[in-house]
Motif scaffolding. Sequence first.
Motif, PDB file in Angstrom:
ATOM      1  N   GLY A  16      -6.647   3.503 -14.829  1.00 40.12           N
ATOM      2  CA  GLY A  16      -6.391   5.138 -14.682  1.00 40.12           C
ATOM      3  C   GLY A  16      -6.081   5.504 -13.210  1.00 40.12           C
ATOM      4  N   LYS A  17      -6.748   6.642 -12.882  1.00 40.11           N
ATOM      5  CA  LYS A  17      -6.293   6.578 -11.044  1.00 40.11           C
ATOM      6  C   LYS A  17      -6.650   6.159  -9.753  1.00 40.11           C
ATOM      7  CE  LYS A  17      -6.298  11.768 -11.546  1.00 40.11           C
ATOM      8  NZ  LYS A  17      -6.650  13.447 -11.231  1.00 40.11           N
ATOM      9  N   ALA A  18      -7.543   5.251 -10.153  1.00 40.88           N
ATOM     10  CA  ALA A  18      -8.078   3.960  -8.917  1.00 40.88           C
ATOM     11  C   ALA A  18      -7.302   2.863  -9.150  1.00 40.88           C
ATOM     12  CB  ALA A  18      -9.627   4.083 -10.079  1.00 40.88           C
ATOM     13  N   ALA A  19      -6.632   2.488 -10.342  1.00 40.75           N
ATOM     14  CA  ALA A  19      -5.103   2.032  -9.870  1.00 40.75           C
ATOM     15  C   ALA A  19      -4.352   2.532  -8.827  1.00 40.75           C
ATOM     16  CB  ALA A  19      -4.713   1.333 -11.298  1.00 40.75           C
ATOM     17  N   LEU A  20      -4.499   3.304  -8.179  1.00 39.86           N
ATOM     18  CA  LEU A  20      -3.134   3.502  -7.745  1.00 39.86           C
ATOM     19  C   LEU A  20      -3.759   3.964  -6.601  1.00 39.86           C
ATOM     20  CD1 LEU A  20      -1.279   5.803 -10.181  1.00 39.86           C
ATOM     21  CD2 LEU A  20      -0.424   3.880  -9.148  1.00 39.86           C
ATOM     22  N   LYS A  21      -5.079   4.341  -6.452  1.00 37.68           N
ATOM     23  CA  LYS A  21      -5.979   4.904  -5.126  1.00 37.68           C
ATOM     24  C   LYS A  21      -5.740   3.522  -3.573  1.00 37.68           C
ATOM     25  CE  LYS A  21      -8.849   7.651  -6.520  1.00 37.68           C
ATOM     26  NZ  LYS A  21      -9.992   8.077  -6.369  1.00 37.68           N
ATOM     27  N   VAL A  22      -5.066   4.297  -2.996  1.00 42.50           N
ATOM     28  CA  VAL A  22      -4.847   3.114  -1.500  1.00 42.50           C
ATOM     29  C   VAL A  22      -5.225   4.002  -0.614  1.00 42.50           C
ATOM     30  CG1 VAL A  22      -3.570   2.123   0.059  1.00 42.50           C
ATOM     31  CG2 VAL A  22      -3.611   1.497  -2.614  1.00 42.50           C
ATOM     32  N   LYS A  23      -5.651   3.704   0.565  1.00 39.44           N
ATOM     33  CA  LYS A  23      -6.306   5.014   2.101  1.00 39.44           C
ATOM     34  C   LYS A  23      -4.830   5.316   2.190  1.00 39.44           C
ATOM     35  CE  LYS A  23     -11.083   4.201   2.714  1.00 39.44           C
ATOM     36  NZ  LYS A  23     -11.821   4.023   4.193  1.00 39.44           N
ATOM     37  N   GLU A  24      -4.919   6.676   2.994  1.00 40.74           N
ATOM     38  CA  GLU A  24      -3.516   6.666   3.259  1.00 40.74           C
ATOM     39  C   GLU A  24      -3.591   6.792   4.723  1.00 40.74           C
ATOM     40  OE1 GLU A  24      -0.290  10.238   2.834  1.00 40.74           O
ATOM     41  OE2 GLU A  24      -1.971  10.407   2.149  1.00 40.74           O
ATOM     42  N   ARG A  25      -2.537   6.012   5.655  1.00 35.99           N
ATOM     43  CA  ARG A  25      -2.306   6.052   6.785  1.00 35.99           C
ATOM     44  C   ARG A  25      -2.024   7.086   7.564  1.00 35.99           C
ATOM     45  NH1 ARG A  25       2.745   2.840   7.944  1.00 35.99           N
ATOM     46  NH2 ARG A  25       2.435   1.326   6.090  1.00 35.99           N
ATOM     47  N   LYS A  26      -2.218   7.317   8.570  1.00 36.26           N
ATOM     48  CA  LYS A  26      -2.546   9.277  10.299  1.00 36.26           C
ATOM     49  C   LYS A  26      -0.815   7.799  10.182  1.00 36.26           C
ATOM     50  CE  LYS A  26      -6.753  10.011   9.682  1.00 36.26           C
ATOM     51  NZ  LYS A  26      -7.952   9.957   9.543  1.00 36.26           N
ATOM     52  N   ALA A  27      -0.384   8.963  10.538  1.00 36.05           N
ATOM     53  CA  ALA A  27       1.603   9.109  11.685  1.00 36.05           C
ATOM     54  C   ALA A  27       0.898   8.823  12.722  1.00 36.05           C
ATOM     55  CB  ALA A  27       1.842  10.603  11.274  1.00 36.05           C
ATOM     56  N   ALA A  28       1.600   8.283  13.166  1.00 38.07           N
ATOM     57  CA  ALA A  28       0.627   7.481  15.024  1.00 38.07           C
ATOM     58  C   ALA A  28       1.170   8.579  15.806  1.00 38.07           C
ATOM     59  CB  ALA A  28       2.008   6.550  14.906  1.00 38.07           C
ATOM     60  N   PRO A  29       0.247   9.344  16.830  1.00 41.20           N
ATOM     61  CA  PRO A  29       0.376  10.202  17.067  1.00 41.20           C
ATOM     62  C   PRO A  29       1.609  10.197  18.639  1.00 41.20           C
ATOM     63  CG  PRO A  29      -1.128   8.537  18.254  1.00 41.20           C
ATOM     64  CD  PRO A  29      -0.321   8.432  16.928  1.00 41.20           C
ATOM     65  N   SER A  30       2.536  11.136  18.318  1.00 41.25           N
ATOM     66  CA  SER A  30       3.538  11.351  18.827  1.00 41.25           C
ATOM     67  C   SER A  30       3.804  10.903  20.852  1.00 41.25           C
ATOM     68  CB  SER A  30       4.446  12.436  18.903  1.00 41.25           C
ATOM     69  OG  SER A  30       3.626  13.923  18.998  1.00 41.25           O
ATOM     70  N   SER A  31       3.621  10.568  21.556  1.00 41.45           N
ATOM     71  CA  SER A  31       4.243  10.690  22.802  1.00 41.45           C
ATOM     72  C   SER A  31       4.779  11.390  23.809  1.00 41.45           C
ATOM     73  CB  SER A  31       4.486   8.780  23.775  1.00 41.45           C
ATOM     74  OG  SER A  31       5.713   8.397  22.998  1.00 41.45           O
ATOM     75  N   ASN A  32       4.512  12.464  23.927  1.00 40.75           N
ATOM     76  CA  ASN A  32       5.340  13.799  24.234  1.00 40.75           C
ATOM     77  C   ASN A  32       5.001  14.322  25.418  1.00 40.75           C
ATOM     78  OD1 ASN A  32       7.381  13.453  21.907  1.00 40.75           O
ATOM     79  ND2 ASN A  32       6.611  15.500  21.567  1.00 40.75           N
ATOM     80  N   LEU A  44       7.030   8.168  -0.186  1.00 39.84           N
ATOM     81  CA  LEU A  44       6.594   8.661  -0.066  1.00 39.84           C
ATOM     82  C   LEU A  44       4.837   8.757   0.347  1.00 39.84           C
ATOM     83  CD1 LEU A  44       7.155   9.043  -4.763  1.00 39.84           C
ATOM     84  CD2 LEU A  44       8.292  10.070  -2.469  1.00 39.84           C
ATOM     85  N   ARG A  45       4.161   7.826   0.312  1.00 42.65           N
ATOM     86  CA  ARG A  45       3.283   8.043   0.567  1.00 42.65           C
ATOM     87  C   ARG A  45       2.879   6.919   1.608  1.00 42.65           C
ATOM     88  NH1 ARG A  45      -2.020   8.618  -2.377  1.00 42.65           N
ATOM     89  NH2 ARG A  45      -2.962   8.037  -0.322  1.00 42.65           N
ATOM     90  N   GLY A  97       0.905  -1.678   0.217  1.00 43.37           N
ATOM     91  CA  GLY A  97       0.411   0.268  -0.159  1.00 43.37           C
ATOM     92  C   GLY A  97       0.879   1.076   0.242  1.00 43.37           C
ATOM     93  N   ASP A  98       2.054   1.389   0.281  1.00 43.37           N
ATOM     94  CA  ASP A  98       2.579   2.606   0.452  1.00 43.37           C
ATOM     95  C   ASP A  98       3.876   2.760  -1.465  1.00 43.37           C
ATOM     96  OD1 ASP A  98       2.939   2.251   3.244  1.00 43.37           O
ATOM     97  OD2 ASP A  98       5.292   1.131   3.076  1.00 43.37           O
TER      98      ASP A  98
END
Length: 121
Positions: free
Chosen positions: A105-121, A87-88, A23-24
């Motif tokens: 077309g564009k659907a061939a490259l469409k994968v949902k983007e993973r949100k960054a893990a929340p930082s533990s500060n 890149l993603r 998926g990346d």
Amino acid sequence: MDQLIQLVEAAQERSDLPEIYPGDTVRMQMKVIEGEKERLQAFEGVVISERGTGASKTVTVRKISNGIGVERIIPLNSPNIENIKVLRSGKTRRAKLFYLRKRTGKAALKVKERKAAPSSN
């Protein structure tokens, strides 16, 4: 015997490459040797599968070039790989994304983007 094989494979593994998952979207710079000349060639696409472990690990990267799907199976520990840039990060629910082959077309490259893990500060 298995321990000996594991030792040899561990010595051959590269540690300078990032973790990549199905998926990346990645851009790989690969060395191409043409005669006596050597140059870098970029291959950018979506990782649709991982296979193997250790020194024999490979990934399949798919891109659309001039409306035609192109897949390349790349051994991650190859000395011909100069660098890999993620890149993603894709969020997927399965390990093999072969269903992307049927899309156009564009659907061939469409994968949902993973949100960054929340930082533990």
